[in-house]
Design a protein around this motif. Structure first.
Motif, PDB file in Angstrom:
ATOM      1  N   LEU A  24       8.204  -5.080   4.265  1.00 12.03           N
ATOM      2  CA  LEU A  24       9.458  -6.338   4.329  1.00 12.03           C
ATOM      3  C   LEU A  24       8.829  -7.190   3.300  1.00 12.03           C
ATOM      4  CD1 LEU A  24       9.911  -6.494   8.192  1.00 12.03           C
ATOM      5  CD2 LEU A  24      11.627  -5.718   5.982  1.00 12.03           C
ATOM      6  N   THR A  25       7.638  -7.140   2.970  1.00  8.45           N
ATOM      7  CA  THR A  25       7.360  -8.196   1.653  1.00  8.45           C
ATOM      8  C   THR A  25       7.169  -7.421  -0.108  1.00  8.45           C
ATOM      9  OG1 THR A  25       5.644  -9.452   3.282  1.00  8.45           O
ATOM     10  CG2 THR A  25       5.425  -9.507   0.837  1.00  8.45           C
ATOM     11  N   LEU A  26       6.827  -5.844   0.347  1.00  8.11           N
ATOM     12  CA  LEU A  26       6.745  -4.574  -0.672  1.00  8.11           C
ATOM     13  C   LEU A  26       8.116  -4.571  -1.321  1.00  8.11           C
ATOM     14  CD1 LEU A  26       4.262  -2.501   0.368  1.00  8.11           C
ATOM     15  CD2 LEU A  26       3.989  -3.961  -1.287  1.00  8.11           C
ATOM     16  N   SER A  27       9.185  -4.876   0.431  1.00  9.20           N
ATOM     17  CA  SER A  27      10.408  -4.113  -0.617  1.00  9.20           C
ATOM     18  C   SER A  27      11.065  -5.237  -0.795  1.00  9.20           C
ATOM     19  CB  SER A  27      11.336  -3.834   0.374  1.00  9.20           C
ATOM     20  OG  SER A  27      11.249  -4.266   1.587  1.00  9.20           O
ATOM     21  N   ARG A  28      10.670  -6.320  -1.405  1.00  8.14           N
ATOM     22  CA  ARG A  28      10.652  -7.793  -2.098  1.00  8.14           C
ATOM     23  C   ARG A  28      10.517  -8.267  -3.821  1.00  8.14           C
ATOM     24  NH1 ARG A  28      13.659 -11.883   1.342  1.00  8.14           N
ATOM     25  NH2 ARG A  28      12.819 -13.577  -0.380  1.00  8.14           N
ATOM     26  N   SER A  29      11.857  -8.122  -4.607  1.00  8.56           N
ATOM     27  CA  SER A  29      10.721  -8.090  -5.561  1.00  8.56           C
ATOM     28  C   SER A  29      10.219  -9.393  -6.022  1.00  8.56           C
ATOM     29  CB  SER A  29      11.727  -8.007  -6.303  1.00  8.56           C
ATOM     30  OG  SER A  29      12.661  -8.246  -6.680  1.00  8.56           O
ATOM     31  N   ASP A  30      11.145 -10.496  -5.336  1.00  7.28           N
ATOM     32  CA  ASP A  30      10.440 -12.041  -5.543  1.00  7.28           C
ATOM     33  C   ASP A  30       8.950 -12.304  -5.385  1.00  7.28           C
ATOM     34  OD1 ASP A  30      11.649 -11.363  -3.590  1.00  7.28           O
ATOM     35  OD2 ASP A  30      12.104 -13.940  -3.115  1.00  7.28           O
ATOM     36  N   TYR A  31       8.701 -10.734  -4.198  1.00  4.68           N
ATOM     37  CA  TYR A  31       7.362 -11.402  -4.091  1.00  4.68           C
ATOM     38  C   TYR A  31       6.413 -10.307  -4.465  1.00  4.68           C
ATOM     39  CZ  TYR A  31       8.628 -13.748   0.348  1.00  4.68           C
ATOM     40  OH  TYR A  31       9.105 -14.707   0.934  1.00  4.68           O
ATOM     41  N   SER A  32       6.571 -10.016  -6.023  1.00  8.20           N
ATOM     42  CA  SER A  32       5.714  -8.813  -6.063  1.00  8.20           C
ATOM     43  C   SER A  32       4.425  -9.445  -6.482  1.00  8.20           C
ATOM     44  CB  SER A  32       6.608  -8.553  -7.825  1.00  8.20           C
ATOM     45  OG  SER A  32       6.161  -9.596  -8.768  1.00  8.20           O
ATOM     46  N   ASP A  33       4.158 -10.897  -6.529  1.00  4.97           N
ATOM     47  CA  ASP A  33       3.002 -11.126  -7.207  1.00  4.97           C
ATOM     48  C   ASP A  33       1.491 -10.402  -6.137  1.00  4.97           C
ATOM     49  OD1 ASP A  33       2.988 -13.088  -8.955  1.00  4.97           O
ATOM     50  OD2 ASP A  33       3.056 -15.270  -8.724  1.00  4.97           O
ATOM     51  N   TRP A  34       1.645 -10.347  -4.953  1.00  6.03           N
ATOM     52  CA  TRP A  34       1.467 -10.220  -3.528  1.00  6.03           C
ATOM     53  C   TRP A  34       1.862  -8.459  -3.305  1.00  6.03           C
ATOM     54  CZ3 TRP A  34      -1.383 -14.089  -3.712  1.00  6.03           C
ATOM     55  CH2 TRP A  34      -1.019 -15.349  -3.478  1.00  6.03           C
ATOM     56  N   HIS A  35       2.348  -7.499  -4.018  1.00  3.89           N
ATOM     57  CA  HIS A  35       2.285  -6.448  -3.724  1.00  3.89           C
ATOM     58  C   HIS A  35       1.371  -5.757  -3.814  1.00  3.89           C
ATOM     59  CE1 HIS A  35       6.913  -6.137  -4.254  1.00  3.89           C
ATOM     60  NE2 HIS A  35       6.329  -7.163  -3.624  1.00  3.89           N
ATOM     61  N   ALA A  36      -0.088  -5.879  -4.403  1.00  2.00           N
ATOM     62  CA  ALA A  36      -0.914  -4.863  -4.162  1.00  2.00           C
ATOM     63  C   ALA A  36      -1.760  -5.522  -3.077  1.00  2.00           C
ATOM     64  CB  ALA A  36      -2.063  -4.979  -5.865  1.00  2.00           C
ATOM     65  N   MET A  60      -0.118  -6.133  -0.526  1.00  4.17           N
ATOM     66  CA  MET A  60       0.469  -5.907   0.965  1.00  4.17           C
ATOM     67  C   MET A  60      -0.071  -4.205   1.025  1.00  4.17           C
ATOM     68  SD  MET A  60       2.093  -8.472   2.228  1.00  4.17           S
ATOM     69  CE  MET A  60       0.940 -10.115   1.888  1.00  4.17           C
ATOM     70  N   GLU A  61       0.250  -3.283   0.283  1.00  7.41           N
ATOM     71  CA  GLU A  61       0.002  -2.525  -0.239  1.00  7.41           C
ATOM     72  C   GLU A  61      -1.711  -1.724   0.138  1.00  7.41           C
ATOM     73  OE1 GLU A  61       0.480  -0.462  -4.722  1.00  7.41           O
ATOM     74  OE2 GLU A  61       2.832  -0.960  -4.281  1.00  7.41           O
ATOM     75  N   ARG A  62      -2.385  -3.042  -0.059  1.00  7.28           N
ATOM     76  CA  ARG A  62      -3.771  -2.442   0.617  1.00  7.28           C
ATOM     77  C   ARG A  62      -3.729  -2.801   2.105  1.00  7.28           C
ATOM     78  NH1 ARG A  62      -7.567  -5.470   2.709  1.00  7.28           N
ATOM     79  NH2 ARG A  62      -6.294  -7.295   1.669  1.00  7.28           N
ATOM     80  N   ILE A  63      -3.040  -3.648   2.513  1.00  5.23           N
ATOM     81  CA  ILE A  63      -3.101  -3.872   4.120  1.00  5.23           C
ATOM     82  C   ILE A  63      -2.145  -3.466   4.382  1.00  5.23           C
ATOM     83  CG2 ILE A  63      -1.031  -6.005   5.259  1.00  5.23           C
ATOM     84  CD1 ILE A  63      -2.890  -7.905   3.803  1.00  5.23           C
ATOM     85  N   VAL A  64      -1.468  -2.419   4.029  1.00  2.91           N
ATOM     86  CA  VAL A  64      -0.294  -1.241   4.774  1.00  2.91           C
ATOM     87  C   VAL A  64      -1.413   0.089   4.873  1.00  2.91           C
ATOM     88  CG1 VAL A  64       1.265   0.546   4.110  1.00  2.91           C
ATOM     89  CG2 VAL A  64       2.010  -1.659   3.613  1.00  2.91           C
ATOM     90  N   SER A  65      -1.864  -0.290   3.604  1.00  7.51           N
ATOM     91  CA  SER A  65      -3.132   1.168   4.216  1.00  7.51           C
ATOM     92  C   SER A  65      -4.271   1.193   5.414  1.00  7.51           C
ATOM     93  CB  SER A  65      -3.342   0.962   2.623  1.00  7.51           C
ATOM     94  OG  SER A  65      -4.993   1.669   3.034  1.00  7.51           O
ATOM     95  N   THR A  66      -4.810  -0.432   5.393  1.00  3.20           N
ATOM     96  CA  THR A  66      -6.010  -0.733   6.399  1.00  3.20           C
ATOM     97  C   THR A  66      -5.072  -0.717   8.030  1.00  3.20           C
ATOM     98  OG1 THR A  66      -6.915  -2.370   4.715  1.00  3.20           O
ATOM     99  CG2 THR A  66      -7.220  -2.339   6.987  1.00  3.20           C
ATOM    100  N   MET A  67      -3.696  -1.590   8.213  1.00  3.81           N
ATOM    101  CA  MET A  67      -2.958  -1.087   8.956  1.00  3.81           C
ATOM    102  C   MET A  67      -2.901   0.403   9.724  1.00  3.81           C
ATOM    103  SD  MET A  67      -2.797  -4.206  10.626  1.00  3.81           S
ATOM    104  CE  MET A  67      -4.253  -4.612   9.142  1.00  3.81           C
ATOM    105  N   ALA A  88      -3.765 -13.620   5.714  1.00  2.00           N
ATOM    106  CA  ALA A  88      -2.724 -13.216   4.944  1.00  2.00           C
ATOM    107  C   ALA A  88      -1.813 -12.672   4.590  1.00  2.00           C
ATOM    108  CB  ALA A  88      -3.513 -11.854   3.860  1.00  2.00           C
ATOM    109  N   VAL A  89      -0.798 -12.331   5.836  1.00  2.00           N
ATOM    110  CA  VAL A  89       0.134 -11.947   5.920  1.00  2.00           C
ATOM    111  C   VAL A  89       0.842 -13.233   5.790  1.00  2.00           C
ATOM    112  CG1 VAL A  89       2.071  -9.901   7.164  1.00  2.00           C
ATOM    113  CG2 VAL A  89       0.113  -8.996   6.449  1.00  2.00           C
ATOM    114  N   ALA A  90       0.609 -13.942   6.952  1.00  2.00           N
ATOM    115  CA  ALA A  90       1.247 -15.604   7.125  1.00  2.00           C
ATOM    116  C   ALA A  90       1.694 -15.886   6.347  1.00  2.00           C
ATOM    117  CB  ALA A  90       0.256 -15.902   8.407  1.00  2.00           C
ATOM    118  N   GLN A  91       0.390 -15.587   5.258  1.00  2.00           N
ATOM    119  CA  GLN A  91       0.242 -16.369   3.823  1.00  2.00           C
ATOM    120  C   GLN A  91       1.361 -16.219   2.987  1.00  2.00           C
ATOM    121  OE1 GLN A  91      -2.202 -20.399   3.084  1.00  2.00           O
ATOM    122  NE2 GLN A  91      -0.202 -20.257   2.471  1.00  2.00           N
TER     123      GLN A  91
END
Lengths: 212, 212
Positions: free
Chosen positions: A45-57, A59-66, A135-138
């Motif tokens: 849900l963070t990756l689908s928001r462009s205003d969070y793009s600073d954290w996309h990399a 979040m992608e890492r977290i998706v893969s780990t989860m 990290a996701v909370a932050q």
């Protein structure tokens, strides 16, 4: 048996019946998989928001780990049931002769080690899941912040639950070195889990004024 | 949608994807059902032991209560998803005219109340489950005592998780009386949950020397 193929209702019924498996260890692994999935959802849900793009990399890492964690933890359900069944089988071995007694005792000790190892692995994965929750909370999508709280609270419950299953299996174990190692590791994990949950609670209190 | 009919793997995948439902509220209800099932299992494992016959009547009562709780909590998964979807629908209503704005605002307020009520009900059932866990920790089959610890730790995690979902939905609610009532109840429940978990931990430390 592949428990992840059962329907939720079937699994819940299998837990509740008078057979001791699936028990607390298996359920802890499932709850761990659910906690990982909630964190993965918030990262998505963070990756689908462009205003969070600073954290996309991140979040992608977290998706893969989860994804990896939830796959492993669903497998741990089966491993936990299998390990417990082997303890039961070992206790049922014959003990009429000295040789049989010795063989039975060895089988019990080996099966108890595996029955401790599986929930120990569940604890280890849950500790990692809780670290990612911070990290996701932050940095995750604020609209889904209650889901991060859910993930962290459930992961801590599952950690304590899995830990109880390690402890019970260590009780009859004679290999002191093995016991000592696992207990030492569990102690470290416990500190990390408590620290991560505290961080998630503080961050969500600050970001969204939610205080569980 | 009847989520309890999905396989565990399918449900875990639905949680993890980028759709916000099923989210933390739905997962809390499922974990509540699992905790109830573990207590039911231990009560069943006590009923199959004649040396626990003094406690059979109590265990039969607990089996029956836990069956009821797990059925209700599995239904709460669906109710939670539905309530959240209705909040989303309300926010998407048109707001071009004063009349439309008023109608939308009312729909949002009504949907938020239901979205708070469902996890509140989950909390209420979890509080009851934890109270029963104390009785099973005290009088249940000692061989399954780690399963009672698992149930209690998981129930507390699910309680905190569901509570976060009540709190987030109360945040945008304007009906102060409704908010106040729910917050007051939650506060009472929280005390009862903490007390019950503490009792389960103390009893299991005493009966089986397990300290999570």
């Amino acid at each position: 048996m592949n428990f992840a193929k059962l329907s939720i209702r079937e699994f819940v019924e299998k837990v509740s019946d008078k057979s001791p498996t699936p028990g607390g260890g298996a359920v802890s692994a499932l709850v761990g998989a659910l906690a990982a999935s909630l964190i993965e959802m918030v990262a998505n849900l963070t990756l689908s928001r462009s205003d969070y793009s600073d954290w996309h990399a991140e979040m992608e890492r977290i998706v893969s780990t989860m994804q990896e964690k939830r796959t492993i933890l669903l497998d741990c359900i089966d491993l936990d049931v299998k390990a417990f069944d082997q303890v039961m089988s070992a206790y049922r071995l014959p003990k009429n002769t000295v040789e049989e007694k010795e063989k039975r005792s060895q089988a019990i000790q080996e099966s108890l080690k595996q029955a401790a190892r599986v929930p120990y692995e569940t604890c280890r994965h849950l500790k990692e899941i809780l670290k990612q929750a911070v990290a996701v909370a932050q940095w995750g999508n604020i609209n889904a912040i209650s889901d991060v709280v859910s993930a962290a609270e459930l992961a801590e419950g599952a950690f304590n639950s899995a830990k109880a299953n390690v402890l019970i299996n260590l009780k009859s174990l004679k290999d002191e070195k093995f016991k000592e190692n696992l207990l030492h590791e569990l102690k470290t994990f416990t500190g990390e889990v408590e620290g991560a949950l505290k961080s998630v609670r503080e961050i969500t209190a600050q970001r969204a004024d939610i205080r569980v």
